[in-house]
Design a protein around this motif. Sequence first.
Motif: not given
Length: 157
Positions: A4-7, A34-43, A45-57
């Motif tokens: 999960p994303i913590t910050g 190529f990569v659409d992560r528009g949510w990173t561009q606003t406070d 959007g980033r707040e909503d992404a907290l807790g979402q899962m990312l693959d950690c290689s």
Amino acid sequence: MERPITGFDRDAEDHWVALLSCGHRQHVRHQPPFVDRGWTQTDAGREDALGQMLDCSLCDRMELPEGAVRYKSTPIFTDITIPKALRREHTTKPGVWGKIRVLDGKLLYEILQPTLQTFTLDRNSTAFIVPEVPHRVEKIRNVIFQVDFLKIPAIDD
């Protein structure tokens, strides 16, 4: 391994970096088309992404996060004093890594999920325990070992 994303933080080039529960950092660049992560561009959007899962290689490769520091160690265990709890399936807490150091003899280290992996450790080897990943140990031959616990100073319990 999903984490999960913590910050969030920014790198030296001002790109957004997700802070993961394991202590690793992962770029989350918005690079259309190529990569659409528009949510990173606003406070928001980033707040909503907290807790979402990312693959950690890096967790998949059992790589210790940069900046991890030891904060405590177990007593030194022998084949006679290995606690039963370590011989059974168990995990570390979120953000807590382990480093198994075999001082003498041999130790079996099994990672039980997401896929079974078995390692034979001796005094010439070191193994890392990934946070929250089920594992266990078992003596092979007159073992003496210790486990150091590490975490990123910014990750609090």
